[in-house]
Scaffold this active site. Structure first.
Site, PDB file in Angstrom:
ATOM      1  CB  SER A   1      -0.894  -0.009   1.245  1.00 49.83           C
ATOM      2  OG  SER A   1      -1.681   1.153   1.304  1.00 49.83           O
TER       3      SER A   1
ATOM      4  CG  HIS B   1      -1.698  -5.198   4.221  1.00 49.36           C
ATOM      5  ND1 HIS B   1      -1.201  -4.546   5.317  1.00 49.36           N
ATOM      6  CD2 HIS B   1      -1.079  -4.636   3.147  1.00 49.36           C
ATOM      7  CE1 HIS B   1      -0.335  -3.624   4.932  1.00 49.36           C
ATOM      8  NE2 HIS B   1      -0.249  -3.673   3.616  1.00 49.36           N
TER       9      HIS B   1
ATOM     10  CD  GLN C   1      -3.186  -1.574   4.010  1.00 50.01           C
ATOM     11  OE1 GLN C   1      -3.428  -1.514   2.805  1.00 50.01           O
ATOM     12  NE2 GLN C   1      -2.187  -0.904   4.561  1.00 50.01           N
ATOM     13  CD  GLU C   2      -1.518  -1.962   8.836  1.00 50.50           C
ATOM     14  OE1 GLU C   2      -1.102  -1.844   9.999  1.00 50.50           O
ATOM     15  OE2 GLU C   2      -0.876  -1.573   7.850  1.00 50.50           O
TER      16      GLU C   2
ATOM     17  CD  GLU D   1       1.572  -4.567   7.637  1.00 47.53           C
ATOM     18  OE1 GLU D   1       0.946  -4.213   8.656  1.00 47.53           O
ATOM     19  OE2 GLU D   1       1.915  -3.768   6.752  1.00 47.53           O
TER      20      GLU D   1
ATOM     21  CG  ASP E   1      -3.254   1.987   7.906  1.00 48.07           C
ATOM     22  OD1 ASP E   1      -3.871   2.844   7.233  1.00 48.07           O
ATOM     23  OD2 ASP E   1      -2.205   1.451   7.512  1.00 48.07           O
TER      24      ASP E   1
ATOM     25  CD  GLU F   1      -1.043   4.396   9.159  1.00 47.27           C
ATOM     26  OE1 GLU F   1      -0.550   4.066   8.060  1.00 47.27           O
ATOM     27  OE2 GLU F   1      -0.795   3.796  10.220  1.00 47.27           O
TER      28      GLU F   1
ATOM     29  CG  ASP G   1       1.534   5.869   5.425  1.00 47.37           C
ATOM     30  OD1 ASP G   1       2.632   6.324   5.048  1.00 47.37           O
ATOM     31  OD2 ASP G   1       1.207   4.678   5.244  1.00 47.37           O
TER      32      ASP G   1
ATOM     33  CE  LYS H   1       4.273   3.053   5.961  1.00 49.08           C
ATOM     34  NZ  LYS H   1       3.259   2.797   4.896  1.00 49.08           N
TER      35      LYS H   1
ATOM     36  CG  HIS I   1       5.956  -2.772   9.623  1.00 45.87           C
ATOM     37  ND1 HIS I   1       5.498  -4.034   9.894  1.00 45.87           N
ATOM     38  CD2 HIS I   1       4.839  -1.998   9.545  1.00 45.87           C
ATOM     39  CE1 HIS I   1       4.180  -4.030   9.972  1.00 45.87           C
ATOM     40  NE2 HIS I   1       3.756  -2.809   9.762  1.00 45.87           N
ATOM     41  NE  ARG I   2       5.868   0.799   3.316  1.00 45.79           N
ATOM     42  CZ  ARG I   2       5.845   1.652   2.285  1.00 45.79           C
ATOM     43  NH1 ARG I   2       6.869   2.467   2.075  1.00 45.79           N
ATOM     44  NH2 ARG I   2       4.796   1.716   1.480  1.00 45.79           N
ATOM     45  CB  SER I   3       2.957  -4.955   3.659  1.00 43.29           C
ATOM     46  OG  SER I   3       3.202  -4.345   2.407  1.00 43.29           O
TER      47      SER I   3
ATOM     48  CE  LYS J   1       0.581   0.385  10.436  1.00 43.61           C
ATOM     49  NZ  LYS J   1      -0.031   1.316   9.460  1.00 43.61           N
TER      50      LYS J   1
END
Length: 431
Positions: A43, A156, A164-165, A206, A243, A293, A320, A345, A373-375, A396
């Site tokens: 993403s 994700h 997403q999260e 993740e 998120d 987020e 973000d 990031k 982090h990143r996925s 995160k």
């Protein structure tokens, strides 16, 4: 005696999705060698620095990074040999100038970041100082509260959840080690609840579960039940962070067309920015949500203004995709009051120095910041040290499973143990 960079080399490795990424090695004239591995996002914001790929369909579906590797070894390395690795800002700006593009598209942000991270790690080793202390100085003693992703949707996961999260934040824990335990126990309680409901317990990129829930609301409902089932008080011991990654389901916005939000995965239809803000407002009343987020799309600056005006005194509003760790966009967000926090990031911007500059902007504005982090991750725990060095109190880095996520948590456990009695752990969102 100051050390000098003796050699720089790179290689192609795999990230947590099995896609290629780059690992860089920096060797100093005293034999010290440090390496760094670069993550990759799914993403991604449209204004992120460019992750250089080979586009060779015969290798890894075009996702190879041999061009980035070659740029390190043939273009970057000759310019760095003989330089003092402790001159991080100078080296990073040399890399930026060597690329010469606004988005690092010539050499690749993945190539540049790998070099930048490896250089600072080599410098820390040469100084015989832990990376977090080298970057943050003697005052780097604050451990971050984890935003632990325990339920996935959106890009994700292949399921019926738009957002997403869904994350838990163990804000009531006395130490990082205890916070990690709170989060892990909530994660396992959620697994049991999903099993009892007949839902699948496979995980997304993740590490969060990715069941086909009946609605976005049910995601919050099962997390709330899991917090209680684990023996914790919702909102006191463990809170919820979201998120939605709204850019992934936003439509319109070009040619003056209004931006709308398509929640068709869950069957909730299309909504305006005001509708989305109203929905989040209702959720804040129902659930112990303390951080949202990317509740709106990356180009919805006006919507973010209204969103923050309506919700910003009640919860943390994190940008973000709208900012992509870029000081230019963050400065605009501060002027227009588009959020009250920024996601940081490293690979969105491409060096170690630039995220520090972004964080300094946040500090001056009194904004929060979350190291992320990143996925598509690697086992490299660089960001754990970076989070402690920056002292923002939030990280995160995924769920309580998948080794590339656990590597960061375990590194934070090591740092807390090393700091001992001077370690600080506190709720960054206490009001």
């Amino acid at each position: 005696m100051n050390r000098k960079i003796d050699s720089v080399r790179a290689m192609e490795i795999l990230d947590s999705r099995g896609n290629p990424t780059i690992r860089v090695f920096v060797t100093l004239d005293n034999g010290i060698t440090a390496s760094a591995s670069v993550p990759s996002g799914a993403s991604t914001g449209e204004n992120e620095a460019v992750e250089l790929r080979d586009d060779d369909a015969k290798r890894y579906g075009g996702k190879g990074v041999l061009k980035a590797v070659e740029n390190v070894t043939r273009t970057i390395a000759p310019k760095l040999v003989g330089l003092d690795p402790s001159r991080q800002a100078e080296i990073d700006h040399l890399l930026i100038d060597l690329d010469g593009t606004p988005n690092k598209g010539k050499l690749g942000a993945n190539a540049i970041l790998g070099v930048s991270m490896a250089v600072v790690r080599a410098a820390a080793q040469a100084a015989n100082i832990p990376l977090y202390a080298y970057l943050g100085g003697p005052g780097a003693t604050r451990l971050p509260v984890p935003m632990m992703n325990i339920l996935n949707g959106g890009k994700h996961a292949d399921n019926s959840v738009d957002f997403q999260e869904f994350m838990v934040m163990p804000i009531g824990a006395p130490t990082f080690a205890e916070a990690l335990r709170y989060g892990a126990e909530t994660f396992h309680a959620l697994r049991n609840i999903l099993k009892k409901k007949g839902y699948a317990t496979g995980v997304g990129d993740e590490g969060g579960f990715a069941p086909n829930l009946k609605s976005n609301d049910e995601a919050c409902d099962v997390i709330l039940a899991a917090i209680s089932a684990a023996g914790y008080r919702p909102g006191k011991d463990v809170a919820i962070a979201l998120d939605p990654a709204a850019s992934s389901f936003a439509e319109g916005g070009s040619g003056g067309a209004p931006i709308t939000y398509n929640l068709s995965k869950s069957g909730q239809g299309r909504k305006s920015a005001a509708d989305m803000t109203a929905l989040f407002g209702q959720w804040i009343e129902r659930y112990p949500i303390i951080s949202i987020e990317d509740g709106l799309a990356e180009n919805d600056w006006e919507g973010f203004q209204q969103h923050t005006a309506a919700l910003g005194k009640r919860v943390q509003i994190v940008g973000d995709d709208i900012y992509v760790t870029n000081t230019q966009f963050i400065a605009r967000g501060i002027r227009e009051k588009c959020s009250n926090a920024v996601l940081i990031k490293l690979n969105q911007i491409g060096t170690v120095t630039e995220p520090i500059e972004a964080i300094n902007l946040c500090r001056k504005a009194g904004w929060g910041y979350v190291i992320s982090h990143r996925s598509g991750e690697t086992e490299d725990p660089f960001m754990a040290d970076f989070a402690v060095a920056m002292g923002g109190g939030q990280i995160k880095t995924g769920s309580a499973c998948r080794s590339e996520r656990i590597a960061k948590y375990n590194r934070l456990l090591e740092i807390e143990a090393e700091l001992g009695k001077v370690a600080v752990f506190e709720n960054p969102l206490a009001r």
